[in-house]
Scaffold this active site. Structure first.
Site, short mmCIF file in Angstrom:
data_model
loop_
_atom_site.label_atom_id
_atom_site.label_comp_id
_atom_site.label_asym_id
_atom_site.label_seq_id
_atom_site.Cartn_x
_atom_site.Cartn_y
_atom_site.Cartn_z
N ASP A 39 0.91 -1.26 0.12
CA ASP A 39 -0.10 0.02 -0.06
C ASP A 39 0.87 1.52 0.03
OD1 ASP A 39 -2.40 1.87 0.67
OD2 ASP A 39 -1.34 1.80 2.87
N ASP B 107 -0.12 4.97 1.00
CA ASP B 107 -0.28 6.01 1.94
C ASP B 107 -0.33 5.50 3.31
OD1 ASP B 107 -0.86 8.91 2.30
OD2 ASP B 107 -2.86 8.15 3.22
N THR C 145 -2.11 -14.52 -0.38
CA THR C 145 -1.13 -13.51 0.00
C THR C 145 -0.62 -14.06 1.28
OG1 THR C 145 -2.72 -11.86 0.93
CG2 THR C 145 -2.22 -11.82 -1.64
#
Length: 250
Positions: free
Chosen positions: A11, A13, A226
């Protein structure tokens, strides 16, 4: 040594950068060193322009093996675009206008510390809804974030959207510091995994901060394909990635 069948996904932010700020030099250097060991992908909820802004420039698609903007609905590999979806074509303007009208009406009833501009941002594959307005300053963004943590503004907004549009084939997620994302069911961050499966990755690590249920990292974090890692800051990301690499002997 490089593990060609392993990829580390991030990710953007709060995972690689401070809230809506530019990536810091130590993280940039760390990520490029990481690329000598494993493939690296960015998986952001924002559009490509915002990801590029935070990650140091428009050459972001050349700096990483994969860049997945808008949850992977806009996808790049080795600097070349490999995927593009279109929300308007998929959903049609009838339902989109109903959702936008509902959001604008709901937000008009909110009293917040401040309100600025750009409450609805129409991206190619999602709607980004921002109660405080995306044109707010960093100080106003931080003020709203603190207010939101106390009063659960986005959490209540998300629940209202789910109640109103629960049968419309849409998904609602809290993303970043100040907004919510609205997109078709299945168009969450797991969307990007199809491109990686096609390239035969055997192990896929994902690092993100909004991994709890309702957050926009939750589905990819929980996905059976994942290995998910919850991080709290860029410094924590470096720490956890380093520990993971050490555990793998890389």
């Amino acid at each position: 040594m490089e593990s060609k069948k392993m990829i580390f996904m991030f990710d953007v932010d709060t995972t690689l950068t401070p809230h809506r700020k530019r990536v810091e030099s130590d993280m940039e250097q760390f990520l490029q060193k990481l690329r000598s060991k494993v493939k690296v992908a960015l998986v952001g909820g924002s559009d490509l322009h915002k990801i590029a802004e935070q990650m140091g420039g428009d050459d972001v698609i050349d700096k990483f093996d994969y860049v997945f903007a808008e949850n992977g609905l806009v996808a790049f590999k080795d600097g070349k675009q490999i995927g593009q979806e279109n929300l308007q074509k998929h959903m049609g303007d009838d339902i989109l206008q109903k959702v936008i009208n509902f959001c604008l009406h709901y937000m008009s009833q909110l009293t917040l510390p401040v309100k600025r501009g750009t409450f609805v941002e129409f991206r190619s594959s999602m709607l980004n809804i921002c109660p405080v307005g995306r044109s707010c300053s960093q100080a106003e963004r931080d003020e709203f974030s603190a207010y939101d943590q106390e009063h659960k503004i986005r959490e209540k907004f998300k629940a209202a959207l789910e109640k109103e549009f629960g049968n419309a084939g849409l998904q609602f997620a809290i993303g970043g510091q100040i907004s919510l994302d609205i997109f078709p069911v299945g168009w969450n961050k797991t969307f990007c995994l199809q491109f990686l499966e096609k390239d035969s990755f055997e192990t896929m690590h994902f690092f993100g901060d909004k991994t709890a249920k309702g957050g926009n990292d939750h589905e990819i974090f929980e996905d059976a394909r994942t290995i998910g890692h919850t991080v709290t800051s860029p410094a924590d990301t470096i720490k956890q990635v380093t520990e993971t690499l050490n555990g793998l002997g890389l």
